[in-house]
Design a protein around this motif. Sequence first.
Motif: not given
Ligand SMILES: Nc1ncnc2c1ncn2[C@@H]1O[C@H](COP(=O)(O)OP(=O)(O)OP(=O)(O)O)[C@@H](O)[C@H]1O
Length: 232
Positions: A21-23, A163, A166, A211
């Motif tokens: 979501k965040s990315s 995660r 990260e 994806l």
């Molecule tokens: N499609 C993808 N493929 C591979 N890695 C991804 C993908 N989308 C996000 N990531 C990676 O996964 C990790 C989590 O992504 P992100 O923080 O955007 O998720 P989130 O849904 O916002 O999580 P949270 O709700 O816990 O904050 C980050 O390191 C990001 O770079």
Amino acid sequence: METAAPSAVIVAIDGPSGTGKSSTSKAVAAKLGLRYLDTGAQYRAITWWMITNGVDTDDPHAIAVAAGKPGIVSGTDPAAPTITVDGLDASGPIRTQEVTSKVSAVSAVPEVRTLITELQRSIAASAQGGIVVEGRDIGTTVLPDADLKIFLTASPEARAARRSGELRGKEATDLAATKEALIKRDAADSGRKTSPLAKAGDAVEVDTTELTLDQVIECVVTLVEEKRAGRK
Ligand SMILES: Nc1ncnc2c1ncn2[C@@H]1O[C@H](COP(=O)(O)OP(=O)(O)OP(=O)(O)O)[C@@H](O)[C@H]1O
Ligand SMILES: Nc1ccn([C@H]2C[C@H](O)[C@@H](COP(=O)(O)O)O2)c(=O)n1
């Protein structure tokens, strides 16, 4: 001939932890010239304030009484989002394991949700060119009239692997423990009474398991552009 500025658009992006979501939201907002709001950071900020001020995070009544005390301010530039609590930069402290383990309990308290929801709505209303707001209940509760609602999903295995990647080098990483922790947090977030994590009936679901992040961003950008084109 002058080209008209693109119309303001409100995009809600929800989904479980680690679905991207965040990315995705940050990148989509930056590409389309929109503001960006990380609502999870706001719930983390209030949780951090409760911990640092000695409020028992297992006591919903104590949380409810203290909920109005911290002053939370979110900066919505997608290139440099900020979060402060009583004027202090909280962007680092809100990402600790301690905050992550307590945020579901704090964010389940109705008084907390009422205050944070009001804050989120006022930020969205003042974002003149449009905004991408990401969280758990944006499409269902915070902005039910959003122009576009997206619900991101991914398998627990994919999310845990993301995660762990990260955390590597910062804190001990155990894939199984990471997976267990995120499943537990999702269950708490989906199971609470007040505005649980849920897909809105009119949200577009995007499974990101297979994806790349770039593919997800492209998919969401296309959906926003289609929505804008359809309104002309
Ligand atoms: N499609 C993808 N493929 C591979 N890695 C991804 C993908 N989308 C996000 N990531 C990676 O996964 C990790 C989590 O992504 P992100 O923080 O955007 O998720 P989130 O849904 O916002 O999580 P949270 O709700 O816990 O904050 C980050 O390191 C990001 O770079
Ligand atoms: N709209 C929202 C956003 C977040 N939360 C809660 C539940 C999450 O576990 C926690 C942290 O969010 P994250 O930083 O992992 O996106 O905040 C919520 O209840 N509603």
